[in-house]
Design a protein around this motif. Structure first.
Motif, mmCIF file in Angstrom:
data_model
loop_
_atom_site.group_PDB
_atom_site.id
_atom_site.type_symbol
_atom_site.label_atom_id
_atom_site.label_comp_id
_atom_site.label_asym_id
_atom_site.label_seq_id
_atom_site.Cartn_x
_atom_site.Cartn_y
_atom_site.Cartn_z
ATOM 1 N N GLU A 1 -0.248 9.704 -1.811
ATOM 2 C CA GLU A 1 -0.776 8.539 -2.763
ATOM 3 C C GLU A 1 0.630 7.971 -3.536
ATOM 4 O O GLU A 1 0.909 6.802 -3.858
ATOM 5 N N VAL A 2 1.278 9.053 -4.032
ATOM 6 C CA VAL A 2 2.547 8.374 -4.981
ATOM 7 C C VAL A 2 3.325 7.859 -4.041
ATOM 8 O O VAL A 2 4.042 6.513 -4.385
ATOM 9 N N GLY A 3 3.535 8.287 -2.621
ATOM 10 C CA GLY A 3 4.610 7.726 -1.861
ATOM 11 C C GLY A 3 4.086 6.001 -1.739
ATOM 12 O O GLY A 3 4.908 5.135 -1.185
ATOM 13 N N ARG A 4 2.672 6.074 -1.578
ATOM 14 C CA ARG A 4 2.246 4.796 -1.020
ATOM 15 C C ARG A 4 2.253 3.774 -2.091
ATOM 16 O O ARG A 4 2.533 2.617 -2.114
ATOM 17 N N ARG A 5 2.203 4.164 -3.623
ATOM 18 C CA ARG A 5 1.977 3.331 -4.682
ATOM 19 C C ARG A 5 3.655 3.002 -5.187
ATOM 20 O O ARG A 5 3.601 2.042 -5.860
ATOM 21 N N LEU A 6 4.618 3.675 -4.941
ATOM 22 C CA LEU A 6 5.720 3.765 -5.726
ATOM 23 C C LEU A 6 6.339 2.624 -5.447
ATOM 24 O O LEU A 6 7.002 1.742 -6.270
ATOM 25 N N PRO A 7 6.351 1.954 -4.032
ATOM 26 C CA PRO A 7 7.060 0.800 -3.761
ATOM 27 C C PRO A 7 6.407 -0.576 -4.345
ATOM 28 O O PRO A 7 6.803 -1.735 -4.595
ATOM 29 N N THR A 8 5.111 -0.475 -4.806
ATOM 30 C CA THR A 8 4.315 -1.480 -5.576
ATOM 31 C C THR A 8 4.600 -1.324 -7.197
ATOM 32 O O THR A 8 3.908 -2.618 -7.681
ATOM 33 N N ALA A 9 5.225 -0.423 -7.594
ATOM 34 C CA ALA A 9 5.417 -0.397 -8.978
ATOM 35 C C ALA A 9 6.278 -1.396 -9.511
ATOM 36 O O ALA A 9 7.452 -1.937 -8.904
ATOM 37 N N ARG A 10 5.793 -2.026 -10.591
ATOM 38 C CA ARG A 10 6.344 -3.364 -11.125
ATOM 39 C C ARG A 10 7.543 -3.126 -12.253
ATOM 40 O O ARG A 10 7.994 -4.167 -12.899
ATOM 41 N N SER A 11 7.671 -1.823 -12.608
ATOM 42 C CA SER A 11 8.809 -1.411 -13.664
ATOM 43 C C SER A 11 9.096 -0.120 -13.644
ATOM 44 O O SER A 11 8.470 0.620 -12.702
ATOM 45 N N ARG A 12 10.219 0.253 -14.091
ATOM 46 C CA ARG A 12 10.658 1.573 -14.097
ATOM 47 C C ARG A 12 9.631 2.680 -14.837
ATOM 48 O O ARG A 12 9.618 3.732 -14.210
ATOM 49 N N LYS A 13 9.208 1.987 -15.896
ATOM 50 C CA LYS A 13 8.309 2.918 -16.508
ATOM 51 C C LYS A 13 7.012 3.188 -15.645
ATOM 52 O O LYS A 13 6.514 4.429 -15.702
ATOM 53 N N ILE A 14 6.628 2.337 -15.096
ATOM 54 C CA ILE A 14 5.247 2.435 -14.351
ATOM 55 C C ILE A 14 5.440 3.398 -13.044
ATOM 56 O O ILE A 14 4.887 4.413 -12.585
ATOM 57 N N ALA A 15 6.920 3.328 -12.364
ATOM 58 C CA ALA A 15 7.186 4.248 -11.369
ATOM 59 C C ALA A 15 7.358 5.429 -11.858
ATOM 60 O O ALA A 15 7.175 6.362 -10.910
ATOM 61 N N GLY A 16 7.964 5.885 -13.038
ATOM 62 C CA GLY A 16 8.066 6.933 -13.518
ATOM 63 C C GLY A 16 6.648 7.687 -13.719
ATOM 64 O O GLY A 16 6.391 8.985 -13.354
ATOM 65 N N LEU A 17 5.551 7.051 -14.211
ATOM 66 C CA LEU A 17 4.489 7.514 -14.504
ATOM 67 C C LEU A 17 3.677 8.049 -13.069
ATOM 68 O O LEU A 17 2.960 8.904 -13.146
ATOM 69 N N ILE A 18 3.899 6.982 -12.118
ATOM 70 C CA ILE A 18 3.265 7.139 -10.725
ATOM 71 C C ILE A 18 3.898 8.696 -10.169
ATOM 72 O O ILE A 18 3.156 9.332 -9.687
ATOM 73 N N LEU A 19 5.131 8.521 -10.320
ATOM 74 C CA LEU A 19 5.826 9.764 -9.593
ATOM 75 C C LEU A 19 5.505 11.030 -10.496
ATOM 76 O O LEU A 19 5.436 12.295 -9.847
ATOM 77 N N SER A 20 5.206 11.035 -11.752
ATOM 78 C CA SER A 20 4.880 12.454 -12.459
ATOM 79 C C SER A 20 3.662 12.712 -11.979
ATOM 80 O O SER A 20 3.270 13.962 -12.386
ATOM 81 N N GLN A 21 2.709 12.047 -11.493
ATOM 82 C CA GLN A 21 1.389 12.634 -10.980
ATOM 83 C C GLN A 21 1.543 13.905 -9.954
ATOM 84 O O GLN A 21 0.547 14.602 -9.721
ATOM 85 N N ALA A 22 2.481 13.812 -9.180
ATOM 86 C CA ALA A 22 3.020 14.870 -8.643
ATOM 87 C C ALA A 22 3.308 16.150 -8.960
ATOM 88 O O ALA A 22 3.271 17.214 -8.360
ATOM 89 N N THR A 23 3.639 15.915 -10.367
ATOM 90 C CA THR A 23 4.173 17.286 -10.758
ATOM 91 C C THR A 23 3.503 17.625 -12.135
ATOM 92 O O THR A 23 3.594 18.866 -12.666
#
Length: 267
Positions: free
Chosen positions: A28-50
């Motif tokens: 799900e993180v891999g699916r959502r990352l390309p749609t992130a609209r900022s670095r902050k949002i991308a970082g929050l999405i990525l952190s859900q895996a860890t």
């Protein structure tokens, strides 16, 4: 010992279940990352895996989980649901008001480009104009609408734009009711009944650089008295940082961190 064997088998089953959930989260993180609209949002999405989201989701999906613990986890995740819902889709901020109060000028300043048509003739903006931007790392979509006139003042084509304005105002996350010091601009706003206003609505008094005072007339109307108000000037930029900060805090009153578990998968 049968009891020890059973406990070992149960622990292995829980570990396998947790591993499966971890794989689901990573996909799900891999699916959502390309749609992130900022670095902050991308970082929050990525952190859900860890972070603790895998543990929380494992608990919520476990039939053996303690009900009290489940309630605490649900409450904690619900606190951040508005954030989760807008990882990919920006919050909608509608600029509504009478013709010629400066909605398009405000949008142009916020967007940093001449996207709307700015002209002195009332009724210039007949279509909905949308511009995406980022405030403090959070994605927002600003919507410029046709000017709201009093009954019988608009032509047929412009009336369609006004109908779109009412619809946009009723479906947004944040509504900015833009006025200037002309009585007709305030009268147009009063047509938007309080029952139709979103929770996050504010009065944006534009053209404050012209040194006119509308405080007395605003205080006479209950709809104005009940709403927060900020003075701005699209012409000189006065008040715009405060306006953007108010909009951001309305949607994100508390900032999550990379340690914050945010629900990106259904329970």
């Amino acid at each position: 010992d049968l009891q020890d064997a059973g406990a070992t088998e149960e622990a292995a089953s829980v570990e396998q279940h947790s591993s499966t959930i971890q794989e689901q989260i990573e996909r799900e993180v891999g699916r959502r990352l390309p749609t992130a609209r900022s670095r902050k949002i991308a970082g929050l999405i990525l952190s859900q895996a860890t972070n603790s989201f895998c543990h929380d989701l494992t608990q919520l999906r476990s039939a053996a989980a303690d009900s009290a613990s489940v309630a605490v986890i649900r409450q904690r995740l619900a606190q951040w649901q508005n954030i989760a819902d807008h990882f990919s889709e920006p919050w909608r901020v509608v600029l509504a008001g009478a013709p010629n109060v400066g909605k398009s000028s405000l949008l142009n300043v916020i967007a940093g480009m001449e996207r709307s048509i700015v002209y002195d003739q009332p009724g210039t903006t007949r279509d909905i104009v949308e511009v995406d931007t980022v405030i403090d790392g959070w994605a927002f979509r600003f919507v410029d609408t046709a000017g709201i006139r009093l009954e019988g003042e608009a032509g047929q084509i412009e009336s369609l734009g006004i109908q779109q304005s009412y619809l946009a105002a009723s479906e947004c996350d944040v509504l900015c009711l833009v006025i200037d010091d002309r009585p007709e601009s305030q009268a147009s706003i009063e047509r938007l009944m309080p029952s139709n206003l979103p929770m996050h609505t504010m009065i944006v008094r534009n053209k404050c650089d012209l040194a006119m005072d509308a405080d007395a007339s605003l205080s006479q109307s209950p709809i104005f008295a009940a709403l927060p108000r900020i003075n701005v000037s699209a012409a000189v930029g006065h008040g715009l940082p405060a306006l953007l900060q108010w909009i951001k805090l309305a949607m994100v009153p508390e900032e999550p961190t990379t340690e914050t578990a945010i629900q990106i998968l259904p329970i």
